[in-house]
Design a protein around this motif. Structure first.
Motif, mmCIF file in Angstrom:
data_model
loop_
_atom_site.group_PDB
_atom_site.id
_atom_site.type_symbol
_atom_site.label_atom_id
_atom_site.label_comp_id
_atom_site.label_asym_id
_atom_site.label_seq_id
_atom_site.Cartn_x
_atom_site.Cartn_y
_atom_site.Cartn_z
ATOM 1 N N ASP A 280 -24.968 -4.524 -8.828
ATOM 2 C CA ASP A 280 -24.442 -5.872 -9.022
ATOM 3 C C ASP A 280 -23.036 -5.969 -8.415
ATOM 4 N N PRO A 281 -22.806 -6.881 -7.473
ATOM 5 C CA PRO A 281 -21.505 -6.937 -6.781
ATOM 6 C C PRO A 281 -20.326 -7.174 -7.723
ATOM 7 N N ALA A 282 -20.482 -8.070 -8.682
ATOM 8 C CA ALA A 282 -19.381 -8.350 -9.608
ATOM 9 C C ALA A 282 -19.083 -7.142 -10.483
ATOM 10 N N HIS A 283 -20.137 -6.438 -10.897
ATOM 11 C CA HIS A 283 -19.945 -5.253 -11.730
ATOM 12 C C HIS A 283 -19.300 -4.132 -10.912
ATOM 13 N N ARG A 284 -19.681 -4.015 -9.646
ATOM 14 C CA ARG A 284 -19.049 -3.021 -8.772
ATOM 15 C C ARG A 284 -17.549 -3.299 -8.641
ATOM 16 N N TRP A 285 -17.212 -4.566 -8.495
ATOM 17 C CA TRP A 285 -15.788 -4.940 -8.409
ATOM 18 C C TRP A 285 -15.048 -4.531 -9.677
ATOM 19 N N LEU A 286 -15.637 -4.812 -10.839
ATOM 20 C CA LEU A 286 -14.975 -4.482 -12.100
ATOM 21 C C LEU A 286 -14.814 -2.970 -12.255
ATOM 22 N N ARG A 287 -15.841 -2.197 -11.910
ATOM 23 C CA ARG A 287 -15.735 -0.739 -12.008
ATOM 24 C C ARG A 287 -14.606 -0.216 -11.121
ATOM 25 N N ALA A 288 -14.547 -0.722 -9.896
ATOM 26 C CA ALA A 288 -13.497 -0.282 -8.978
ATOM 27 C C ALA A 288 -12.119 -0.658 -9.518
ATOM 28 N N LEU A 289 -12.032 -1.808 -10.162
ATOM 29 C CA LEU A 289 -10.754 -2.259 -10.713
ATOM 30 C C LEU A 289 -10.289 -1.335 -11.837
ATOM 31 N N VAL A 290 -11.194 -1.010 -12.748
ATOM 32 C CA VAL A 290 -10.848 -0.119 -13.868
ATOM 33 C C VAL A 290 -10.419 1.252 -13.333
ATOM 34 N N MET A 291 -11.163 1.777 -12.370
ATOM 35 C CA MET A 291 -10.821 3.094 -11.826
ATOM 36 C C MET A 291 -9.456 3.069 -11.127
ATOM 37 N N ASP A 292 -9.158 1.986 -10.425
ATOM 38 C CA ASP A 292 -7.889 1.899 -9.713
ATOM 39 C C ASP A 292 -6.724 1.787 -10.698
ATOM 40 N N VAL A 293 -6.891 0.996 -11.756
ATOM 41 C CA VAL A 293 -5.831 0.855 -12.757
ATOM 42 C C VAL A 293 -5.543 2.184 -13.438
ATOM 43 N N CYS A 294 -6.605 2.906 -13.804
ATOM 44 C CA CYS A 294 -6.421 4.201 -14.456
ATOM 45 C C CYS A 294 -5.771 5.222 -13.513
ATOM 46 N N LYS A 295 -6.167 5.174 -12.254
ATOM 47 C CA LYS A 295 -5.626 6.100 -11.265
ATOM 48 C C LYS A 295 -4.139 5.877 -11.045
ATOM 49 N N ASN A 296 -3.708 4.615 -11.049
ATOM 50 C CA ASN A 296 -2.329 4.285 -10.732
ATOM 51 C C ASN A 296 -1.437 4.154 -11.957
ATOM 52 N N SER A 297 -1.923 4.602 -13.098
ATOM 53 C CA SER A 297 -1.090 4.535 -14.306
ATOM 54 C C SER A 297 -0.716 5.927 -14.787
ATOM 55 N N ASP A 298 -0.844 6.922 -13.890
ATOM 56 C CA ASP A 298 -0.460 8.290 -14.245
ATOM 57 C C ASP A 298 1.026 8.357 -14.601
#
Length: 298
Positions: A280-298
């Motif tokens: 699902d394109p919208a779900h893919r966008w949300l997953r990528a968003l969560v992963m990016d936020v977690c990655k950049n909050s180290d």
């Protein structure tokens, strides 16, 4: 009654467009004899000759002309159904997504996630659901879209998993506690009075197993169900809380934290979802968003 072969629709559409068995065969990459057999099947299926010879050419029957008006649209719609979905314009996306997580995830990552969603898709609302048990039923029944947590042995094999970040246990005490000064050894750590965090009310966990491996045991004064309760007690007493570092980051503000003097494996916190939403394109966008936020909050 035998269902008709829907592949014949494509062949009929091409035959009527070309008006020639040979040209239709070339377009569909078939031999002329194979195309002739397909025309015979179409005639048998529709009960109409469809194309009849007029001199050296083939002309459409009234039934074929009637079908041609609707056939092209039907074929185009069928092809569109089978074509990969185009990526949506995320900025125009409207709806809500639910994310189930353990205590501490919202406190540490929620604000950044909400800000990113508001920036990229202002019509989307995030709903955070607290994880009160380890079972993943909510993903299976569709009541939540995403989940974060440590993958356990009871997780269904069909679920999809992507690692978000690694975490480790730290000890937390109030400012001015005796453990704020000096070297913290395993015996000194174990001698204090402790808070055990367990949603199921258990008086033992990874910290106790690590202590037991070196012949030590901590004195558990109380058991609570979440990080906030443990830190509230530790903040106003001499009790020691032992919690995952990143999950308790903002909650530990103003308190003293220290690495545990124990051999404890790091925790891998993962993003989990059901495979029905994999593409699902919208779900893919949300997953990528969560992963990016977690990655950049180290």
């Amino acid at each position: 009654m035998t269902s008709p072969d829907l592949n014949l629709l494509i062949s009929l559409d091409v035959l009527l467009a070309e008006g020639s068995v040979a040209r239709a065969a070339q377009r569909l990459r078939l031999s002329p004899s194979a195309m002739s057999r397909t025309l015979a099947r179409l005639r048998a299926t529709t009960g109409d000759p469809l194309l009849v010879r007029a001199g050296r050419a083939l002309v459409a029957t009234p039934r074929a002309l009637e079908l041609r008006e609707r056939l092209s649209q039907v074929v185009q719609e069928a092809e569109a159904l089978l074509r990969p979905e185009l990526a949506p314009d995320i900025s125009q996306l409207v709806g809500s997504f639910s994310l189930r997580s353990s205590e501490g995830f919202v406190e540490n990552f929620g604000a950044a996630l909400i800000a990113r969603v508001a920036s990229e898709a202002p019509g989307v609302r995030l709903c955070f659901v607290q994880k009160t048990r380890k079972e993943n039923d909510a993903l299976r029944d569709g009541s939540v879209d995403l989940e974060t947590g440590v993958v356990g042995v009871n997780m269904g094999p069909e679920l999809r998993v992507q690692a978000l970040f690694r975490d480790r246990y730290v000890g937390v005490v109030r400012s001015g506690h005796v453990l704020c000064e000096g070297e913290i050894t395993a015996p000194r750590y174990a001698q204090g009075k402790h808070i055990c965090v367990s949603r199921r009310g258990l008086a033992s966990g990874p910290v106790d197993q690590a202590l037991g491996a070196i012949g030590l045991q901590r004195d558990i004064a109380t058991i609570v169900g979440g990080f906030s309760s443990a830190l509230a007690l530790a903040r106003s007493s001499d009790l020691i809380a032992s919690l995952p570092e990143r999950h308790s980051g903002t909650l530990r503000a103003g308190m003293h934290s220290f690495p545990l003097p124990l051999s404890l494996p790091e925790l891998t916190v993962s993003l989990i979802w059901h495979p029905r939403l994999q593409a699902d394109p919208a779900h893919r966008w949300l997953r990528a968003l969560v992963m990016d936020v977690c990655k950049n909050s180290d």
